[in-house]
Design an enzyme around this catalytic site. Structure first.
Site, PDB file in Angstrom:
ATOM      1  N   PHE A 145       1.046  -1.379  -0.265  1.00 39.02           N
ATOM      2  CA  PHE A 145       0.150  -0.489  -0.164  1.00 39.02           C
ATOM      3  C   PHE A 145       1.334   1.295  -0.121  1.00 39.02           C
ATOM      4  O   PHE A 145       1.346   1.541   0.825  1.00 39.02           O
ATOM      5  CB  PHE A 145      -0.935  -0.038   1.147  1.00 39.02           C
ATOM      6  N   ASP A 230       9.603   2.761   1.317  1.00 46.57           N
ATOM      7  CA  ASP A 230       8.175   4.097   2.331  1.00 46.57           C
ATOM      8  C   ASP A 230       7.702   3.627   3.650  1.00 46.57           C
ATOM      9  O   ASP A 230       7.168   2.893   3.795  1.00 46.57           O
ATOM     10  CB  ASP A 230       6.790   3.039   1.135  1.00 46.57           C
ATOM     11  N   LYS A 259       2.885  11.803   7.043  1.00 47.19           N
ATOM     12  CA  LYS A 259       1.846  11.411   7.780  1.00 47.19           C
ATOM     13  C   LYS A 259       2.362  12.234   8.877  1.00 47.19           C
ATOM     14  O   LYS A 259       2.846  12.860   9.516  1.00 47.19           O
ATOM     15  CB  LYS A 259       1.384   9.728   7.789  1.00 47.19           C
TER      16      LYS A 259
END
Length: 403
Positions: A145, A230, A259
């Protein structure tokens, strides 16, 4: 206080009436928050064990971050990259030093940072590695993801994220996560990068086998391929280290961050790499109106300074050890598996008992917020400011739900 049946359902109905239904939120309407706790519009408090998918690593309204935001709001919020502002250099320098890299390219969202990494890897492949024009390939893992843009969902193996959004972007090869032999076979002379999550968050906090990340690093070095990590969810203290790659002493060529970098206040993301990689970009080839804006940089710099102390990494490691021990004690009592590192856990509930959605609804009814993924799996990612007794409370509520 107005009765629940009058306030919360009405607010949810209004939200559903006026917004596209791309989310299925729990029936909680948050009005205020502080630290690890949120309060709904009816005054009920909940322990936040999701933390905005790790965007709130430092909790809600951390004083140092709120102070930095207020101070910047009073001076300057946006210039665009047409000019240099006085917060830009500090943010880029301090983040680069934290990551051990020479350059930083600020963006806004995690998906935008991943898109940036893809573009940089391809350009590096053409200009530095010498891949023939238009032939660059990137190897990714199944269960990944990395975001929801059209390019990124092109290499998703999640049908819900991918189906009906084609035609899909070519240039990606998908291999089994954790399988070094499959990765080695997929790399050829056209491969410019391997893009991986060092821990797969959306998949259920899946930790790869020991030795996998060092093996990926070795393969990338041997084959002249960029290793792109990531760390949007796994990075910035979440797992008990600054980066999840640190657990195995691995240094990727590019970090993709987001984030928590925005402190739960503004969207901030970035790619960090050495000059030999990020230096392939030239003015006009890539940009973002809001990327690296003054407000984002002021907050992001404070985030980096909080991490530079090591306090939050230590809290995550120490509290996480207790959390995982408590969760493992529930295996056989409704749980079938527990995974993760630090204050990040994926737990599989016996599907004969309930779905992950049902578990999260029942947890919310007991004052704990979590999120389900993939059937009977739920994720716990509390803020790193949470206290040990609050974690115990969360596990107690989970045990009550299971029993």
């Amino acid at each position: 206080m107005v009765d629940d049946m009058l306030r919360t359902p009405d607010a949810i109905r209004e939200a559903e009436r006026w917004t596209a239904h791309n989310y299925h939120p729990l029936p909680v309407v948050v009005a205020a928050a502080n630290g690890a706790w949120v309060t709904d519009i009816d005054g009920r408090r909940y322990l936040d064990c999701l933390a905005g998918y790790s965007a709130l690593n430092f909790g809600h309204r951390h004083p140092a971050l709120i102070s930095a935001a207020h101070a910047q709001l009073d001076r300057l919020t946006l210039t665009s990259r047409a000019f240099v502002h006085d917060q830009f250099a500090d943010f880029c320098r301090e983040l680069a030093l934290l990551a051990g890299k020479e350059l930083v390219l600020p963006m806004n969202t995690g998906a935008e940072a991943v898109e940036t990494a893809i573009k940089v890897a391809r350009k590096w492949g053409y200009q530095v590695k010498g891949v023939p024009a238009g032939q660059a390939t990137i190897v990714v893992a199944d269960g990944n993801f990395h975001g929801r843009t059209t390019t990124i969902v092109s290499f998703s193996t999640d049908a819900q994220a991918r189906d009906d959004f084609g035609p899909y972007t070519p240039g990606f090869r998908i291999v089994a996560y954790g399988d070094l032999a499959a990765l080695a076979e997929a790399i050829d002379e056209t491969t410019v990068a391997v893009l991986l999550e060092p821990i797969q968050g959306e998949q259920g906090v899946v930790v790869p086998p020991a030795g996998y990340l060092p093996g990926v690093r070795r393969l990338c070095t041997e084959r002249d391929v960029l290793f792109v990590a990531d760390e949007i969810q796994s990075g910035l203290g979440r797992t008990g280290e600054t980066f999840a790659c640190d657990h195995e002493g691995v240094r990727p060529d590019m970090y993709v961050l987001g984030k928590a970098l925005g402190g739960g206040i503004v969207p901030v993301s970035a790619v960090a790499a050495d000059r030999a990689v990020l230096g392939v970009l030239r003015p006009g080839e890539h940009g973002s109106t809001f990327g690296g804006n003054p407000l984002a940089c002021a907050v992001g710099t404070q985030v980096v300074r909080l991490l530079a102390t090591g306090e939050y990494q230590r809290r995550s490691a120490e509290l996480g050890a207790g959390l995982h021990e408590s969760l493992r004690a529930l295996i056989g009592q409704g749980l079938v598996a527990v995974r993760g590192r630090g204050l990040w856990a994926g737990i599989d509930i016996d599907p004969a008992l309930m779905t992950g959605r049902q578990a999260c609804e029942r947890l919310a009814a007991r004052g704990v917020l979590a999120k389900d993924t993939h059937g009977s799996t739920i994720r716990l990612a509390p803020p790193l400011v949470i206290e040990a007794d609050e974690l115990s409370y969360a596990v107690d509520q989970l045990a009550a739900v299971l029993n």
